[in-house]
Each structure stands twice: as C-alpha cells, then as structure tokens.
Design an enzyme around this catalytic site. Structure first.
Site, mmCIF file in Angstrom:
data_model
loop_
_atom_site.group_PDB
_atom_site.id
_atom_site.type_symbol
_atom_site.label_atom_id
_atom_site.label_comp_id
_atom_site.label_asym_id
_atom_site.label_seq_id
_atom_site.Cartn_x
_atom_site.Cartn_y
_atom_site.Cartn_z
ATOM 1 N N GLU A 275 0.818 -1.212 0.000
ATOM 2 C CA GLU A 275 0.000 0.000 0.000
ATOM 3 C C GLU A 275 0.851 1.261 0.000
ATOM 4 O O GLU A 275 0.510 2.247 -0.648
ATOM 5 C CB GLU A 275 -0.972 0.010 1.185
ATOM 6 C CG GLU A 275 -2.130 -0.970 1.034
ATOM 7 C CD GLU A 275 -3.013 -0.687 -0.187
ATOM 8 O OE1 GLU A 275 -2.987 0.435 -0.717
ATOM 9 O OE2 GLU A 275 -3.717 -1.619 -0.612
ATOM 10 N N TYR B 55 -6.387 7.171 3.662
ATOM 11 C CA TYR B 55 -6.588 6.092 2.694
ATOM 12 C C TYR B 55 -5.881 4.815 3.140
ATOM 13 O O TYR B 55 -6.471 3.729 3.208
ATOM 14 C CB TYR B 55 -6.099 6.482 1.281
ATOM 15 C CG TYR B 55 -5.868 5.230 0.467
ATOM 16 C CD1 TYR B 55 -6.951 4.518 -0.028
ATOM 17 C CD2 TYR B 55 -4.590 4.693 0.309
ATOM 18 C CE1 TYR B 55 -6.770 3.311 -0.688
ATOM 19 C CE2 TYR B 55 -4.403 3.494 -0.341
ATOM 20 C CZ TYR B 55 -5.493 2.807 -0.845
ATOM 21 O OH TYR B 55 -5.312 1.607 -1.462
ATOM 22 N N ASP C 52 -9.558 5.715 -2.576
ATOM 23 C CA ASP C 52 -8.414 6.122 -3.401
ATOM 24 C C ASP C 52 -8.961 6.751 -4.688
ATOM 25 O O ASP C 52 -10.165 6.953 -4.830
ATOM 26 C CB ASP C 52 -7.502 4.926 -3.684
ATOM 27 C CG ASP C 52 -8.102 3.967 -4.702
ATOM 28 O OD1 ASP C 52 -9.336 3.997 -4.894
ATOM 29 O OD2 ASP C 52 -7.337 3.203 -5.311
#
Length: 357
Positions: free
Chosen positions: A42, A125, A143
């Site tokens: 991520e 996020y 996102d």
DNA sequence: ATCCTGTAAG
DNA sequence: CTTACAGGAT
C-alpha cells in the site's frame, strides 16, 4: 439509492470473486494476507501503478522478509532499494514506520484505523486499506479509483477535490455493513482500475452498470470533473558528468531537505526560473576544461518541469572532492540515484561510448 | 504547497 | 515526437 445497498454489495463482491487479479502481495481467495505485505504494497502503491510496484515489492520482501528485518536496515539501503519509485519521503517514512512497529508494537501492526493512522506515512486512505484488507475491519478506503467509481455512479458534477467529502460519504453508504470488508475494499478499487477506467470505461462489463447515474446520462467518460490546475513553471540548470582515468564518474549525496533528500546525484547547479541566467551559472566543481555536451535531460516533477543542460569534464589529476564518490557503470545500483540522474548518466555514456567502456 | 515517475494520448 | 494524466501524505 436505486437498489438496496445490500444488492449492490453482492453484485460487486460476486464480480470480484470472478475477476480478482493476482498480485504479488495479494493472498489467495479466502486466505488472510500478511499485514506486512499489505502495508508495504500500500505504501508503494501510493501514487504508483501496480505494474511499476511489482518488482520493487518482490525485491523488498526478499531483502527484508518481515517488518523487524526492515526496521534493522539502514535508511541508506532502503533508499537504494527504493530508487526509481519516486516520492522518496515515502521510503523515509516506510523505514520510520518499520522502526516504530518493531520497537513499540512488538513487530505487529495495529489493527484499527486509529492505531494505523498514528504511524508515519499512513494517511486516511492507507489506514483504511490496511485495516480492511489485512484485518477485515469495516473501513472504507477511498483512493483515486473509488473516487472515480463513486463520481460516476452518482453522477457527481461538482469537480474534485471539492467533491471529496461528498464522495467519501457516498462511498461509505455503498460499503456500509458489507459482509467482507477486505474483499469489498479491493473490489471497489479493482472496479475502478480495470472497468471504470479514467478513459473509455468498459461499462458493458460493470456489475453496477444498470444503476450507474453517469451511464444513464451518457456522461461516464466526462466524470469525475476536476478543477483546472495552474500550469507548471519550468526550471533550468546544468548537470556535470565528471569522469576519471578509470572510467568512473562522480556522484555525491544531496544535502538539504525535501526534494531528493538523502539521495545521490551528479554535481548540479541550482535550478532556477530563467533559462538565460541558468546558462551563466558557475559549475559546482573546480575542474578545468568543462564542456557542454549540447544535450539536455528533461524531467517533470509535480509542481515544475526541469531542463538540465549536460556538461562533461575529466578529472586528470585525481582531484580530492569533499563528500564525493567515484562510481562505475557497474555499481550504479548500489546507490540511491533518482531516475532523473540515471537519465543524465545514460545520455553521457551513450554520447561517449568510448568513456563508458 | 511540496513531493516523482511511467505510460497513454495527441 | 510532445504533452497530459494517474496516483496520497505531510
């Protein structure tokens, strides 16, 4: 909401179970992923595409199999492995975060959004993405993909980023109380990445097509709208490829804060707004016989474009230069050199094949 | 406001 | 070839 949310959730989750892409960091269906892998991927995927991240992710987990290994690494080595991915603050935060998790959380990632948010490099996020994907917590990760899907599904005409709050609320409505938060998060983003694409969305393949407001209005391709951005300034300067008798060339660690902080570079002048003034800038190295190669490197940053004129020179008398390192083409990968500098180096070696041999 | 790079479109 | 765009944190 045109249909009960429950039904939309089922449609999306069913679609995902059939179209789920295989990715190096993604666990097999029904298997709990390693939180370290989820976190690492991520962070890398912030502002970076899946295809680009793939090899970097593999390199990192081979080198540092757990967050504790990464915590023990030297920042310099992390930056070297990161070189080319861009946004190097991410790598500095990645290392800081690993140290924090190793030292203050016994090597285990916090499982809640709030806990994750405390960690360096983890914003709203990423916290939601990790909480849901790694720990199946009911968090909604918004996102760019999700923003696009939601903008279109509800035909939001207000441009981004003004519409962000509205989008977040509507995304939360769609995700509310869904039975598989981890899969739902991935499905939502995957829909945006593969079907509800920025250009030429494949509406015929979309599980939500029947209820998509933008599609009904025929404006899917025009959404989301975005506020116009000011045009980028251009900055100019010079870079220097200084080689010695052994065919090595000179790099040094960049000082200061921010841009390329802690990375290596070829000697360069300041980067300034005026092309004519830039042509008159003095070299940062005291070497005689410098000459312009008559070539330029161009590179684009988020907030300015850069054009550097390439100069070459030879160090014939083994000049001692502070903080400088002589390296050869063979060990370029042992240093954290940003793509801009690799572009310049490549141009010089191609322009002077004799010297690169 | 500041931080990078790869790729697609024109 | 040149330009536009995608993609979150601090």
């Amino acid at each position: 909401m045109p249909k009960p949310v429950k039904h939309l959730q089922t449609q999306l989750l069913d679609w995902f179970s059939r179209h789920r892409r295989v990715m190096p960091w993604r666990a097999a269906k029904g298997v709990r992923p390693d939180p370290y892998h989820v976190w690492l991927s991520e962070i890398m995927l912030q502002q970076t595409t899946v295809v680009t991240v793939g090899p970097y992710f593999m390199k990192f987990i081979a080198k540092w199999p757990t967050v504790k290994h990464l915590a023990k690494a030297k920042l310099d080595d992390v930056l070297t492995a990161w070189a080319g991915l861009g946004y190097y603050a991410r790598a500095r935060n990645l290392h800081k975060c690993a140290v924090t998790v190793a030292n203050e959380h016994a090597g285990k990632f916090p499982e809640t959004v709030e806990g994750l948010r405390e960690l360096p490099g983890i914003g709203p996020y990423t916290a939601a993405a990790i909480a849901s994907i790694a720990f199946d917590r009911p968090a909604v990760a918004v996102d760019g993909n999700v923003e696009r899907v939601v903008s279109r599904f509800f035909a939001i005409e207000e441009p981004l980023p003004l519409s962000k709050d509205d989008i977040r609320r509507k995304a939360a409505r769609l995700a509310k109380d869904n039975p598989h938060p981890g899969d739902f998060t991935q499905a939502f983003m995957e829909l945006g990445a593969t079907v509800c694409t920025p250009r030429k969305p494949k509406c015929s393949l979309c599980p939500w097509a029947a209820d998509c407001a933008a599609r009904k209005k025929g404006v899917a391709e025009d959404l989301p709208r975005k506020v116009e951005k000011a045009q980028k300034p251009v900055r100019y300067g010079k870079v220097y490829y200084i080689s010695n008798r052994r065919g090595e060339f000179l790099i040094h660690k960049r000082t200061g804060q921010g841009l390329y902080e802690g990375l290596y570079q070829l000697p360069t002048t300041e980067w300034i707004d005026s092309r004519t003034a830039a042509r008159k800038l003095a070299a940062p190295v005291r070497i005689t016989g410098l000459e312009s190669l008559g070539a330029e490197v161009r590179h684009s940053f988020t907030h300015f474009d850069l054009i550097l004129e390439i100069w070459i020179g030879r160090d014939t008398k083994n000049t001692r230069l502070a903080h400088a390192v002589w390296i050869s083409a063979d060990n370029i990968d042992e240093y954290a050199l940003p793509t801009l500098m690799k572009k310049a180096i490549r141009l010089c070696m191609n322009g002077n094949p004799a010297k690169s041999a």
